[in-house]
Write an enzyme that holds these catalytic residues in place. Structure first.
Site, PDB file in Angstrom:
ATOM      1  N   HIS A  23      33.972  63.319  27.208  1.00 32.96           N
ATOM      2  CA  HIS A  23      34.606  63.861  28.416  1.00 32.96           C
ATOM      3  C   HIS A  23      34.172  65.313  28.641  1.00 32.96           C
ATOM      4  O   HIS A  23      33.779  65.699  29.739  1.00 32.96           O
ATOM      5  CB  HIS A  23      36.129  63.763  28.261  1.00 32.96           C
ATOM      6  CG  HIS A  23      36.925  64.378  29.368  1.00 32.96           C
ATOM      7  ND1 HIS A  23      37.738  63.644  30.207  1.00 32.96           N
ATOM      8  CD2 HIS A  23      37.041  65.674  29.793  1.00 32.96           C
ATOM      9  CE1 HIS A  23      38.303  64.467  31.087  1.00 32.96           C
ATOM     10  NE2 HIS A  23      37.912  65.699  30.855  1.00 32.96           N
ATOM     11  N   GLU A  24      34.250  66.125  27.582  1.00 28.46           N
ATOM     12  CA  GLU A  24      33.946  67.553  27.747  1.00 28.46           C
ATOM     13  C   GLU A  24      32.460  67.780  28.043  1.00 28.46           C
ATOM     14  O   GLU A  24      32.114  68.627  28.867  1.00 28.46           O
ATOM     15  CB  GLU A  24      34.380  68.336  26.506  1.00 28.46           C
ATOM     16  CG  GLU A  24      35.873  68.249  26.173  1.00 28.46           C
ATOM     17  CD  GLU A  24      36.765  68.713  27.313  1.00 28.46           C
ATOM     18  OE1 GLU A  24      36.358  69.582  28.106  1.00 28.46           O
ATOM     19  OE2 GLU A  24      37.886  68.184  27.435  1.00 28.46           O
TER      20      GLU A  24
ATOM     21  N   HIS B  27      31.635  67.394  31.603  1.00 26.63           N
ATOM     22  CA  HIS B  27      31.949  68.565  32.437  1.00 26.63           C
ATOM     23  C   HIS B  27      30.738  69.493  32.561  1.00 26.63           C
ATOM     24  O   HIS B  27      30.524  70.112  33.608  1.00 26.63           O
ATOM     25  CB  HIS B  27      33.101  69.375  31.838  1.00 26.63           C
ATOM     26  CG  HIS B  27      34.468  68.908  32.258  1.00 26.63           C
ATOM     27  ND1 HIS B  27      34.880  68.884  33.575  1.00 26.63           N
ATOM     28  CD2 HIS B  27      35.520  68.470  31.526  1.00 26.63           C
ATOM     29  CE1 HIS B  27      36.124  68.449  33.633  1.00 26.63           C
ATOM     30  NE2 HIS B  27      36.547  68.184  32.404  1.00 26.63           N
TER      31      HIS B  27
ATOM     32  N   CYS C 118      42.627  64.835  32.652  1.00 27.70           N
ATOM     33  CA  CYS C 118      41.835  66.055  32.756  1.00 27.70           C
ATOM     34  C   CYS C 118      42.713  67.148  33.359  1.00 27.70           C
ATOM     35  O   CYS C 118      43.453  66.894  34.310  1.00 27.70           O
ATOM     36  CB  CYS C 118      40.640  65.787  33.668  1.00 27.70           C
ATOM     37  SG  CYS C 118      39.524  67.205  33.842  1.00 27.70           S
TER      38      CYS C 118
END
Ligand SMILES: [Zn+2]
Length: 183
Positions: free
Chosen positions: A139-140, A143, A97
């Protein structure tokens, strides 16, 4: 060109649940998308990694992601993205990241996922994702909910400094094979 500072681990904005966008066609969203693109391109030169950035990483707590990949070629601004379905298999991924670029974390991700988002013209798009694209978007999207790969360690010894990991592994070791989900 507006490259912004990428917020680093410890910055509370990385832990915020981001607000949905009400008008994907608004100039404010376009500005965030442009800054995400410029910031990603600058960061990629510096770190030689990176396929996407989420708006909170540049200090904008809204549900916008910019993705830019060369193989396969894909570039998109994702507004209000959601994963609407996942396949029956998971895989292990050594994740990294821009908000903690020197640390790798082994995480468990769905191997296939269905992504739905709105683009900057206000059009709804649905995509089927597999493997590296599937884990990238998981993953995004994390966020946007204030979740980091660090919150999802999997297996024994799931953390490694990048420098140590690279002594022991090849790039291909980043991804494990797909396997049935453990419940
Ligand atoms: Zn990240």
């Amino acid at each position: 060109m507006a490259s912004r500072r990428i917020r680093q681990l410890g910055d509370p904005i990385l832990r915020v649940r981001c607000e949905p966008v009400h008008d994907p066609k608004s100039p404010a969203v376009r500005l965030i998308a442009d800054d995400l693109r410029d910031t990603l391109r600058v960061a990629r030169k510096k770190y030689d990694l990176g396929r996407a950035l989420a708006a909170p990483q540049i200090g904008a707590p809204v549900r916008v992601i910019f993705v830019e990949i060369n193989k396969p070629k894909f570039r998109a601004v994702l507004v209000n993205p959601e994963i609407t379905d996942v396949g029956a298999e998971d895989f292990l991924v050594w994740d990294d990241c821009f908000s903690f670029p020197n640390l790798l974390v082994r995480v468990n991700r769905a191997y296939r996922a269905t992504l739905r988002y709105t683009d900057l013209k206000g059009k709804d798009v649905t995509m089927e994702l597999e493997g590296p694209m599937a884990e990238l978007l998981q993953h995004e999207l994390d966020h946007l909910d204030g979740i980091l790969a660090l919150d999802r360690p999997s297996g024994l010894d799931p953390f490694a400094f990048r420098s140590e990991w690279e002594k022991l592994h090849k790039p291909a070791d980043r991804y494990g094979p797909p396997r049935p989900r453990e419940v």
